[in-house]
Motif scaffolding. Structure first.
Motif, PDB file in Angstrom:
ATOM      1  N   CYS A  31     -41.636  81.607   7.378  1.00  0.00           N
ATOM      2  CA  CYS A  31     -41.651  82.405   6.155  1.00  0.00           C
ATOM      3  C   CYS A  31     -41.047  83.760   6.382  1.00  0.00           C
ATOM      4  CB  CYS A  31     -43.090  82.551   5.660  1.00  0.00           C
ATOM      5  SG  CYS A  31     -43.263  83.477   4.146  1.00  0.00           S
ATOM      6  N   GLY A  35     -34.753  85.061   3.998  1.00  0.00           N
ATOM      7  CA  GLY A  35     -34.261  86.251   3.318  1.00  0.00           C
ATOM      8  C   GLY A  35     -33.701  87.305   4.234  1.00  0.00           C
ATOM      9  N   ASN A  83     -42.789  86.513  -2.350  1.00  0.00           N
ATOM     10  CA  ASN A  83     -42.684  86.406  -0.892  1.00  0.00           C
ATOM     11  C   ASN A  83     -42.631  84.987  -0.344  1.00  0.00           C
ATOM     12  OD1 ASN A  83     -45.350  85.612  -1.159  1.00  0.00           O
ATOM     13  ND2 ASN A  83     -46.188  87.172   0.196  1.00  0.00           N
ATOM     14  N   ASN A  85     -39.916  83.713  -0.738  1.00  0.00           N
ATOM     15  CA  ASN A  85     -38.531  83.936  -0.301  1.00  0.00           C
ATOM     16  C   ASN A  85     -37.658  82.700  -0.507  1.00  0.00           C
ATOM     17  OD1 ASN A  85     -39.342  86.507   0.682  1.00  0.00           O
ATOM     18  ND2 ASN A  85     -40.029  85.557   2.576  1.00  0.00           N
ATOM     19  N   SER A  90     -37.555  80.083  -7.229  1.00  0.00           N
ATOM     20  CA  SER A  90     -37.278  81.277  -8.017  1.00  0.00           C
ATOM     21  C   SER A  90     -37.199  80.964  -9.502  1.00  0.00           C
ATOM     22  CB  SER A  90     -35.986  81.940  -7.543  1.00  0.00           C
ATOM     23  OG  SER A  90     -34.871  81.095  -7.773  1.00  0.00           O
ATOM     24  N   ASN A 153     -37.399  89.123  -4.319  1.00  0.00           N
ATOM     25  CA  ASN A 153     -36.099  88.637  -3.877  1.00  0.00           C
ATOM     26  C   ASN A 153     -35.228  88.368  -5.090  1.00  0.00           C
ATOM     27  OD1 ASN A 153     -36.320  87.835  -0.777  1.00  0.00           O
ATOM     28  ND2 ASN A 153     -38.268  87.266  -1.743  1.00  0.00           N
ATOM     29  N   LEU A 161     -28.984  85.148  -1.453  1.00  0.00           N
ATOM     30  CA  LEU A 161     -29.849  86.317  -1.579  1.00  0.00           C
ATOM     31  C   LEU A 161     -29.013  87.579  -1.760  1.00  0.00           C
ATOM     32  CD1 LEU A 161     -32.850  87.288  -1.410  1.00  0.00           C
ATOM     33  CD2 LEU A 161     -32.443  87.692   1.016  1.00  0.00           C
ATOM     34  N   ASN A 164     -33.595  92.291  -1.379  1.00  0.00           N
ATOM     35  CA  ASN A 164     -34.977  91.938  -1.042  1.00  0.00           C
ATOM     36  C   ASN A 164     -35.731  93.179  -0.621  1.00  0.00           C
ATOM     37  OD1 ASN A 164     -36.424  91.752   1.829  1.00  0.00           O
ATOM     38  ND2 ASN A 164     -37.254  90.136   0.534  1.00  0.00           N
ATOM     39  N   ASN A 187     -34.104  94.465   2.596  1.00  0.00           N
ATOM     40  CA  ASN A 187     -34.618  93.564   3.632  1.00  0.00           C
ATOM     41  C   ASN A 187     -35.614  94.289   4.523  1.00  0.00           C
ATOM     42  OD1 ASN A 187     -34.741  90.984   4.789  1.00  0.00           O
ATOM     43  ND2 ASN A 187     -33.393  91.615   6.449  1.00  0.00           N
TER      44      ASN A 187
END
Length: 603
Positions: A31, A35, A83, A85, A90, A153, A161, A164, A187
């Motif tokens: 996880c 991203g 999160n 990601n 999405s 994100n 991406l 983030n 990020n």
């Protein structure tokens, strides 16, 4: 009400004793590694309000997206996720198809925009909604922003991406402040909360317990109210403000600040370090200018720091790469040991002559070199070993910490996975070099081979700031200072090694002196203990903007340790910040993350 979700977190080292724990750790690791792309084309997530669904009159979480470029960017088909990601999880961004250059737009979590948007704008702006304000929406299962920590994100229509940010626990009581990412980091985790008068933020009363602080729809100059459109392209952020930030301890020295130089550097004076004379009288103040790049040797005349007039130092010495070419964007300066006998070390972000490409290098110079310019004797190019960042958001800070301190405090070596042992690193000049990355606020410790030009990353440290401009190790009190400029209202963090973990963590955080407005201070130097008078020693700030025509100001700090507070929080080191992982070995119930030592050929 705001949803509480489990946040994915990364691990530097994990000790597992059961297969179930191993599976959980691998899930967390996967996880955290999602991203890793960075903001595309100037798009940043500039503000987040994860508490608003439960602590606002309009009952809707939201985030702000800013186009920091000068041209419109189309976002048709873009989606957002939290999160997890995941592009696959999405949901669509609705109501806005393009963001103009310099524009900030807002996205509310709502499936009923016809009611949610008026409620939102009424709560924040009453009957005076700013002209041209654009508000969109998103909705769907599993994308609620958690008050206990989460992420935002943004993906384009192809699932790539684009931006983030992560954030930690939200405020739990009024006034509820948004997370402020006017610094434009990407990020990375943002922790700065909005403060009235800073980056356009203002207080909205909402009795009895729903008052809020934020700046939805704009990142504004705190003095003029004009929209900032170049956050990702400049190290100068908000204009000076005389309001000192709250949430930190008062400056531990005297609150008065004095001008300390009348010399006109032409702006861009960035890093500072003082080389003591061994007596009460000041020695030499070394400074670097980031453009055009130059190293300055400054002497104290009793009132001001001015350039040495001997040996071609009058205008500073121009800096170049080892082959004699280029204009390194010099941001930080330090030396190893008691003097610059082994060289002056400069941290750089890019070659100003190719200013769209990052070149995250440490350069060593011989300050005794003749002439009006200096060629680096060695370059350690760390670009491939560090997370990608904007070309003007790189190695802003550098300091050197001696082996003796690190060994005596059992500093943990994340490369070797045991207590730091200097014998593991050949020709490393008796200590480690710590560099700060402006765009993330992260600090990295390196062993630099002075003979071969090789390097090894030894540790990754959180400064607790969204951006970092200076690092300074107090060699008398053995304390590491991290400094943020007007992005964080001039706050300073004091880091110490946590004896339990062997890792640097923030022990104390201080506001800037009340006698100094919120200047763009990118340099900070601490005088040696030999200059102490009445338990006070001088400190100096370098104002990159040269506000009011002054580039260097002075204040002071106590000559004795400030409190005895141990680090209150050992920072996490997300795996996404460790791009040079060679292998993940699952053996005997443990995970070891190892980075290879870079050879000169890899530089």
């Amino acid at each position: 009400m705001s949803r509480v979700r489990k946040r994915c977190r990364g691990f530097v080292r994990l000790n597992l004793v059961a297969s179930a724990g191993m599976i959980a750790a691998v899930s967390a690791l996967a996880c955290s590694m999602a991203g890793t792309a960075h903001a595309a084309g100037g798009i940043i997530i500039s503000e987040v309000a994860p508490w608003a669904s439960g602590s606002s009159p309009y009952m809707t979480d939201w985030f702000e997206v800013t186009n920091t470029s000068n041209s419109a960017i189309g976002i048709s088909g873009w989606t957002m996720d939290d999160n997890s990601n995941s592009f696959g999880l999405s949901v669509a961004l609705n109501g806005i198809s393009s963001i103009a250059g310099g524009e900030s737009v807002i996205f509310l979590e709502s499936s009923t925009p016809s009611t949610a948007i008026p409620a939102f704008t009424s709560a924040w702006f009453g009957g005076s909604v700013p002209a041209g304000l654009h508000v969109g929406t998103y909705s769907g299962s599993g994308v609620g922003l958690s008050t206990s920590g989460d992420a935002v994100n943004l993906f384009n229509s192809s699932g790539v991406l684009q931006a983030n940010v992560a954030f930690d626990t939200s405020p739990a009581t009024a006034p509820f402040a948004t997370f402020d990412n006017a610094a434009g980091v990407d990020n990375a985790t943002i922790s700065m909360l909005s403060t009235p008068g800073v980056n356009g933020a203002f207080l909205v009363p909402a009795p009895p317990d729903k008052s809020a602080i934020g700046s939805p729809g704009a990142i504004a100059n705190s003095t003029t109210g004009t929209t900032t459109t170049t956050l990702a392209a400049t190290t100068t952020t908000a204009a000076p403000s005389t309001t000192v930030a709250s949430g930190a301890a008062p400056w531990p020295g005297d609150q008065a600040v004095q001008n300390a130089s009348t010399h006109a550097f032409g702006g861009n004076l960035s890093g500072l370090i003082e080389q003591g004379s061994g007596a009460v009288a000041p020695g030499v103040l070394w400074g670097v200018r980031n453009g055009p790049s130059a190293l300055f040797r400054l002497l104290w005349d009793g009132t001001n720091w001015s350039p040495d007039t001997a040996d071609n130092w009058s205008n500073g010495k121009a800096l170049h790469y080892p082959d004699g070419t280029g204009d390194p964007d010099a941001e930080g300066v330090t030396y190893a040991g008691p003097s610059p006998a082994d060289g002056i070390f400069v941290s750089t972000e890019r070659n100003n002559l190719v200013n769209t490409i990052s070149r995250l290098s440490i350069l060593r110079y011989d300050p005794t070199g003749a002439g009006s310019s200096l060629n680096a004797t060695t370059e350690w190019n760390l670009t491939g070993d560090l997370p990608a960042t904007g070309p003007n958001l790189g190695l802003e800070a550098i300091t050197w910490i001696p082996d003796a301190y690190l060994v005596s405090n059992k500093f943990f070596d994340e490369h070797a996975l045991h207590a730091y042992n200097p014998a593991d690193y050949m020709n490393h000049d008796g200590g480690l070099f710590f560099v700060g990355v402006e765009g993330s606020g992260m600090i990295y410790a390196y062993a630099l081979d002075q003979v071969t030009g090789g390097f090894t990353r030894v540790a990754t440290i959180s400064s607790s700031f969204p951006a970092i401009m200076e690092l300074q190790f107090d060699r008398d009190l053995d304390e590491l200072w991290a400094v943020c400029d007007n992005t964080c209202n001039g706050q300073h963090a004091l880091l110490r090694i946590d004896p339990a973990a062997g890792e640097f963590a923030v022990a104390l955080k201080f506001d800037r002196p009340t006698g100094m407005p919120n200047y763009n201070n990118e340099g900070f130097a601490i005088a040696p203990a030999t200059e102490c008078v009445n338990n006070r020693k001088p400190v100096y700030w370098a104002d990159d903007t040269e506000d009011l025509g002054v580039a260097i100001r002075s204040g002071n700090l106590p000559c004795t340790a400030i409190g005895s507070t141990p680090p209150s929080d050992v920072p996490e080191f997300p795996v996404v910040a460790l791009p040079s992982i060679i292998a993940i070995v699952l053996l005997g119930g443990s995970i070891a993350l190892a980075r290879r030592r870079r050879s000169p050929a890899a530089l």
